[in-house]
Design an enzyme around this catalytic site. Structure first.
Site, PDB file in Angstrom:
ATOM      1  N   TYR A 156     -18.696  -2.305  42.893  1.00 32.88           N
ATOM      2  CA  TYR A 156     -17.730  -3.360  42.154  1.00 32.88           C
ATOM      3  C   TYR A 156     -16.939  -4.158  43.161  1.00 32.88           C
ATOM      4  CZ  TYR A 156     -15.433   1.213  44.039  1.00 32.88           C
ATOM      5  OH  TYR A 156     -14.895   2.116  44.328  1.00 32.88           O
ATOM      6  N   LYS A 171     -12.071  -2.923  48.935  1.00 34.58           N
ATOM      7  CA  LYS A 171     -13.543  -3.365  49.124  1.00 34.58           C
ATOM      8  C   LYS A 171     -14.295  -4.720  48.850  1.00 34.58           C
ATOM      9  CE  LYS A 171     -14.772   1.266  48.952  1.00 34.58           C
ATOM     10  NZ  LYS A 171     -14.974   2.140  50.313  1.00 34.58           N
TER      11      LYS A 171
HETATM   12  C1  HXC Z   1      -3.733   7.173  39.106  1.00 34.78           C
HETATM   13  C2  HXC Z   1      -2.258   8.843  41.396  1.00 34.78           C
HETATM   14  C3  HXC Z   1      -3.603   9.120  40.651  1.00 34.78           C
HETATM   15  C4  HXC Z   1      -4.040   9.385  39.724  1.00 34.78           C
HETATM   16  C5  HXC Z   1      -3.310   9.498  43.074  1.00 34.78           C
HETATM   17  N1  HXC Z   1      -1.795   8.342  41.937  1.00 34.78           N
HETATM   18  N2  HXC Z   1      -4.102   9.816  42.137  1.00 34.78           N
HETATM   19  N3  HXC Z   1      -2.434   6.959  39.863  1.00 34.78           N
HETATM   20  N4  HXC Z   1      -4.569   8.674  38.687  1.00 34.78           N
HETATM   21  N5  HXC Z   1      -5.463  10.187  39.461  1.00 34.78           N
HETATM   22  C6  HXC Z   1      -0.468   7.767  42.691  1.00 34.78           C
HETATM   23  C7  HXC Z   1       0.237   8.922  42.953  1.00 34.78           C
HETATM   24  O1  HXC Z   1       1.088   9.331  41.593  1.00 34.78           O
HETATM   25  C8  HXC Z   1       1.226   8.077  44.154  1.00 34.78           C
HETATM   26  O2  HXC Z   1       1.871   6.939  43.050  1.00 34.78           O
HETATM   27  C9  HXC Z   1       0.226   6.856  44.897  1.00 34.78           C
HETATM   28  O3  HXC Z   1      -0.913   6.851  43.755  1.00 34.78           O
HETATM   29  C10 HXC Z   1      -0.162   7.514  45.996  1.00 34.78           C
HETATM   30  O4  HXC Z   1      -0.577   9.059  45.752  1.00 34.78           O
HETATM   31  P1  HXC Z   1      -0.148  10.480  47.017  1.00 34.78           P
HETATM   32  O5  HXC Z   1      -0.794  11.677  46.635  1.00 34.78           O
HETATM   33  O6  HXC Z   1       0.843  10.411  47.091  1.00 34.78           O
HETATM   34  O7  HXC Z   1      -0.980   9.289  48.242  1.00 34.78           O
HETATM   35  P2  HXC Z   1      -1.392  10.144  49.477  1.00 34.78           P
HETATM   36  O8  HXC Z   1      -1.474  11.394  49.345  1.00 34.78           O
HETATM   37  O9  HXC Z   1      -1.872   8.699  50.347  1.00 34.78           O
HETATM   38  O10 HXC Z   1      -3.939  10.085  48.441  1.00 34.78           O
HETATM   39  C11 HXC Z   1      -4.017   9.008  48.633  1.00 34.78           C
HETATM   40  C12 HXC Z   1      -4.494   8.585  47.523  1.00 34.78           C
HETATM   41  C13 HXC Z   1      -5.697  10.360  47.632  1.00 34.78           C
HETATM   42  C14 HXC Z   1      -5.611   7.636  47.101  1.00 34.78           C
HETATM   43  C15 HXC Z   1      -4.251   9.134  46.663  1.00 34.78           C
HETATM   44  O11 HXC Z   1      -6.143  10.910  46.879  1.00 34.78           O
HETATM   45  C16 HXC Z   1      -6.028  10.387  48.949  1.00 34.78           C
HETATM   46  O12 HXC Z   1      -5.838  10.217  49.449  1.00 34.78           O
HETATM   47  N6  HXC Z   1      -7.789  10.571  48.774  1.00 34.78           N
HETATM   48  C17 HXC Z   1      -8.842  11.071  50.061  1.00 34.78           C
HETATM   49  C18 HXC Z   1     -10.062  11.505  49.525  1.00 34.78           C
HETATM   50  C19 HXC Z   1     -10.668  10.056  48.309  1.00 34.78           C
HETATM   51  O13 HXC Z   1     -10.180   9.358  47.220  1.00 34.78           O
HETATM   52  N7  HXC Z   1     -11.959  10.292  47.759  1.00 34.78           N
HETATM   53  C20 HXC Z   1     -12.326   9.436  47.594  1.00 34.78           C
HETATM   54  C21 HXC Z   1     -13.777   8.532  47.911  1.00 34.78           C
HETATM   55  S1  HXC Z   1     -15.271   8.198  46.724  1.00 34.78           S
HETATM   56  P3  HXC Z   1       2.922   7.087  42.263  1.00 34.78           P
HETATM   57  O14 HXC Z   1       3.731   5.627  42.098  1.00 34.78           O
HETATM   58  O15 HXC Z   1       3.350   8.317  41.252  1.00 34.78           O
HETATM   59  O16 HXC Z   1       4.423   7.586  44.277  1.00 34.78           O
HETATM   60  C22 HXC Z   1     -15.754   6.706  47.035  1.00 34.78           C
HETATM   61  C23 HXC Z   1     -16.648   6.063  46.278  1.00 34.78           C
HETATM   62  C24 HXC Z   1     -16.179   5.579  46.471  1.00 34.78           C
HETATM   63  O17 HXC Z   1     -14.563   5.870  47.240  1.00 34.78           O
HETATM   64  C25 HXC Z   1     -17.888   3.966  45.911  1.00 34.78           C
HETATM   65  C26 HXC Z   1     -18.821   4.628  44.628  1.00 34.78           C
HETATM   66  C27 HXC Z   1     -19.409   3.925  43.913  1.00 34.78           C
END
Ligand code: HXC
Length: 273
Positions: A156, A171
């Site tokens: 994407y 990305k």
């Molecule tokens: C809307 C969201 C949300 C959701 C988080 N936020 N989750 N908004 N829907 N589901 C918002 C929060 O409200 C906050 O904004 C801001 O994002 C930051 O969230 P935090 O939890 O404080 O940040 P942080 O601790 O830094 O976490 C980062 C993250 C988290 C991206 C949000 O999910 C993370 O660390 N993930 C790492 C693991 C991960 O995602 N793995 C998946 C990768 S798979 P506000 O405004 O409220 O402050 C992948 C595959 C892709 O990438 C390819 C597939 C084909």
């Protein structure tokens, strides 16, 4: 015309003695790449935010006889990334490659996304990949050794997808960074490529992208191959892109997605087996 004989293949030894940093190495695709690198003779520095997960990866590598080091780091912190590369060199003597695999993701319609949600994903994926690439490339330049840098992206990045505006933009930025630096760094023997996996059976991707059975079935129906990827299938492609087998390949992106992005169903019906 005489044919130059091919060098004998030594598949399991092709990464022997080389040191790679794998970000997001504590789980999913990152862990699978770390394990495959270890199995191919490499030394692996697994980096990520959660120490316990990194330690688990190091234990797995140790159990297969591979040498690995866990370094907790948040790739958003450029100084911490520089320190990570120093740690890798202090421990293993040199660094030979990098896998930018750390990612943050969730599905959210763009107009609902908060500025901080946007910033978090851009910071992890785009800024983090740049910090790591810059730090490793500077080290490779100073060593005079050349090396290989691989970034894990998603298809994407070029076709976009609803709910992924933050991740798709990040990305796509990593792809543009890769193509740009591939040209800048080729004279130093440093290659940069991308790998775009399709839906892969990992806990992180599942929780972020197909959290319900219905969402999972929907994703599955979009894959012409009719199944999710196993992380080891993605890791095998990563090892090829890192290895001397792909020594003339730079600035490219290899898509490993079971035909997903080409297989968008518009007219007629999908072929079945
Ligand atoms: C809307 C969201 C949300 C959701 C988080 N936020 N989750 N908004 N829907 N589901 C918002 C929060 O409200 C906050 O904004 C801001 O994002 C930051 O969230 P935090 O939890 O404080 O940040 P942080 O601790 O830094 O976490 C980062 C993250 C988290 C991206 C949000 O999910 C993370 O660390 N993930 C790492 C693991 C991960 O995602 N793995 C998946 C990768 S798979 P506000 O405004 O409220 O402050 C992948 C595959 C892709 O990438 C390819 C597939 C084909």
């Amino acid at each position: 015309m005489p044919v130059t004989p091919l060098a004998p293949l030594a598949r399991t030894a092709e990464h022997t003695g080389l040191t790679y940093i794998v970000t997001g190495g504590g789980s999913g695709i990152g862990r699978a790449i770390a394990r495959q690198l270890g199995a191919a003779g490499a030394r692996v520095v697994v980096a990520g935010r959660t120490k316990e997960r990194l330690d688990d990866t190091v234990d797995l590598l140790a159990s297969q006889g591979a040498d690995a080091l866990a370094v907790p780091v948040d790739v958003r912190d450029a100084q911490a990334v520089d320190d990570l590369v120093d740690r890798a060199v202090d421990h293993f003597g040199a660094v030979d490659g990098l896998v930018n695999n750390a990612a943050g993701n969730f599905v959210c319609p763009g107009i609902e996304l908060s500025p901080n949600g946007w910033k978090s994903v851009i910071d992890i994926v785009l800024n983090g990949s740049f910090h790591c690439t810059r730090a490793v490339a500077r080290r490779l330049r100073d060593q005079g050794t050349g090396g290989s840098i691989l970034s894990v992206i998603a298809s994407y990045a070029w076709h976009g997808h609803p709910g992924t505006v933050h991740s798709a933009a990040a990305k796509a930025g990593v792809l543009a960074m890769t193509r740009t630096l591939a040209v800048e760094l080729a004279p130093l023997g440093i290659r940069l490529n991308c790998l775009a996996p399709g839906p892969t059976e990992t806990a992180g991707a599942g929780a972020a992208l197909w959290p319900t059975d219905q969402a999972r079935d929907q994703v599955l129906s979009s894959v012409p191959a009719g199944r999710f990827a196993d992380p080891t299938e993605i890791a095998d492609a990563a090892l090829f892109l890192l290895s001397p087998r792909s020594s003339y390949l730079t600035g490219e992106c290899l898509t490993v997605d079971g035909g997903q992005w080409l297989g968008k169903q518009i007219y007629g019906s999908r072929p079945t087996a």
